[in-house]
Scaffold this active site. Structure first.
Site, PDB file in Angstrom:
ATOM      1  N   SER A 183       0.851  -1.196   0.000  1.00  0.00           N
ATOM      2  CA  SER A 183       0.000   0.000   0.000  1.00  0.00           C
ATOM      3  C   SER A 183       0.888   1.249   0.000  1.00  0.00           C
ATOM      4  O   SER A 183       2.106   1.156   0.234  1.00  0.00           O
ATOM      5  CB  SER A 183      -0.877   0.004   1.253  1.00  0.00           C
ATOM      6  OG  SER A 183      -0.069   0.213   2.403  1.00  0.00           O
ATOM      7  N   ASP A 219      -1.259  -1.767  -3.964  1.00  0.00           N
ATOM      8  CA  ASP A 219      -2.619  -1.844  -3.440  1.00  0.00           C
ATOM      9  C   ASP A 219      -3.195  -0.424  -3.308  1.00  0.00           C
ATOM     10  O   ASP A 219      -2.546   0.463  -2.736  1.00  0.00           O
ATOM     11  CB  ASP A 219      -2.547  -2.530  -2.056  1.00  0.00           C
ATOM     12  CG  ASP A 219      -3.908  -2.911  -1.521  1.00  0.00           C
ATOM     13  OD1 ASP A 219      -4.832  -3.139  -2.324  1.00  0.00           O
ATOM     14  OD2 ASP A 219      -4.041  -3.007  -0.278  1.00  0.00           O
ATOM     15  N   ALA A 251     -11.204  -8.785   2.823  1.00  0.00           N
ATOM     16  CA  ALA A 251     -11.609 -10.188   2.937  1.00  0.00           C
ATOM     17  C   ALA A 251     -10.999 -10.912   4.143  1.00  0.00           C
ATOM     18  O   ALA A 251     -10.963 -12.137   4.163  1.00  0.00           O
ATOM     19  CB  ALA A 251     -11.256 -10.916   1.644  1.00  0.00           C
ATOM     20  N   ASN A 285      -8.013 -10.214  -1.116  1.00  0.00           N
ATOM     21  CA  ASN A 285      -7.058  -9.361  -0.397  1.00  0.00           C
ATOM     22  C   ASN A 285      -7.132  -9.554   1.110  1.00  0.00           C
ATOM     23  O   ASN A 285      -8.210  -9.434   1.706  1.00  0.00           O
ATOM     24  CB  ASN A 285      -7.379  -7.889  -0.684  1.00  0.00           C
ATOM     25  CG  ASN A 285      -6.971  -7.457  -2.072  1.00  0.00           C
ATOM     26  OD1 ASN A 285      -6.622  -8.280  -2.893  1.00  0.00           O
ATOM     27  ND2 ASN A 285      -7.015  -6.167  -2.315  1.00  0.00           N
TER      28      ASN A 285
END
Ligand code: G3H
Ligand code: 13P
Ligand code: ZN
Length: 311
Positions: free
Chosen positions: A50, A82, A215, A256
């Site tokens: 990220s 991400d 998730a 993810n």
């Protein structure tokens, strides 16, 4: 084994009715735990970074650590950005060796999302890099952006064909009721996902890989371990594993997971230090944390995503 794009992985996952795990990485122990689990289970793997992770660890450190993991395990790894929020960050990551990027234009109006995503796709595809777009907004926290329940919205299946066609993206993240972080569903309510939306999206985009963010399952054993050792995480609730199995058997090809890694690591460190308050050698508590991550990821790959042995 080279650092690879996600194209072949996602295609095979679609055809095989399983999903690839896309795990967020921030440091060496996390990268080692995940890659050792994937190597031992012969699983295809996406490691994702990220903007916050790049800020924390620096791009070059993460890239070199992933290259080291790849050299150590012999595993082909896809390195993915991400939630890229601008063309510039996507470009920097592509130029810096990532093989896949996400451009997250989901906060913009439809046309603006298309234009931004198409710009990234043009740059990425010229360099052999794959692109994930997003339609619909997940609730929850990413970096410093907090999307409230009111601001979040399910993906509108009427928009997906035009979006994919106009942008040329290689995969599409959709919002069906998951959210980022450890507090995904209201306490006392049965977790529910809009599988009808996923089904309709899949019908309109045959053969096209769908991505599920937010998730993590927020396993109660980790939350209990954290709370037993001085933490305060009441009402943490994640996505039940049977729902993830169902999504993976449908058009969802990339799942993810970040929060579960954080919980596994924190649970292990809290418990270790609580039991041995005299210890101060970071290797003593980071080693077991790495082992815990490895065990968690093996469980996901074998029992949830169905991608073990699919290398
Ligand atoms: O989707 C968000 C991921 O969990 C990354 O979190 O932005 O805090 O690194 P981060
Ligand atoms: P979780 O917070 O559920 O782990 O989701 C992570 C994610 O979607 C990263 O993009
Ligand atoms: Zn996400």
């Amino acid at each position: 084994m080279p650092i690879v794009t996600s194209r072949e992985m996602l295609k095979k996952a679609y055809e095989g009715g399983y999903a690839i795990g896309a795990f967020n990485v921030n440091n060496m122990e996390i990268i080692q735990g995940i890659t050792e689990a994937a190597a031992e289970t012969r699983s295809p793997l996406i490691l994702q970074v990220s903007a916050g992770a790049r800020k924390y660890a620096k791009h070059v450190y993460l890239m070199k650590l992933i290259e080291a993991a790849e050299a150590d395990t012999g595993l082909p790894i896809c390195v993915h950005l991400d939630h890229g929020e601008s063309f510039e960050i996507c470009k920097t990551c592509i130029d810096g060796g990532f093989t896949s990027v996400m451009i997250d234009g989901s906060k913009y109006p439809f046309e603006e999302n298309i234009n931004l995503t198409r710009q990234v796709v043009e740059y990425a595809h010229d360099r052999g890099v794959t692109v994930e777009g997003e339609l619909g907004r997940l609730a929850g926290i990413e970096d410093d952006i907090n999307v409230s329940d009111e601001e979040s919205s399910y993906t509108n299946p009427d928009q997906v064909e035009e979006f994919v066609e106009a942008t040329g993206v290689d995969s599409l993240a959709i919002a069906i009721g998951t959210s980022h972080g450890a507090y995904k569903f209201k306490p006392g309510h049965k977790p529910q996902l809009r599988f009808d939306i996923l089904e309709e999206v899949a019908r309109r985009l045959p053969g096209f890989p769908i991505v599920l963010h937010g998730a993590s399952s927020v396993m109660p054993e980790y939350v209990e371990m954290i709370n037993k050792n001085g933490g305060k995480m009441p009402d943490a609730i994640g996505v039940p594993e049977d729902m993830l199995r169902k999504a993976a058997s449908m058009a969802v090809c990339k799942i993810n997971i970040d929060t579960d890694l954080r919980l596994a690591m924190t649970a292990s460190i809290r418990s270790y230090l609580n039991e041995r308050p005299e210890d101060f050698d970071p290797r003593k508590y980071l080693g077991p944390a790495r082992d815990n991550i490895k065990e968690l990821v093996k469980h996901k790959l074998i029992n949830v995503l169905g991608c073990a042995g699919k290398l």
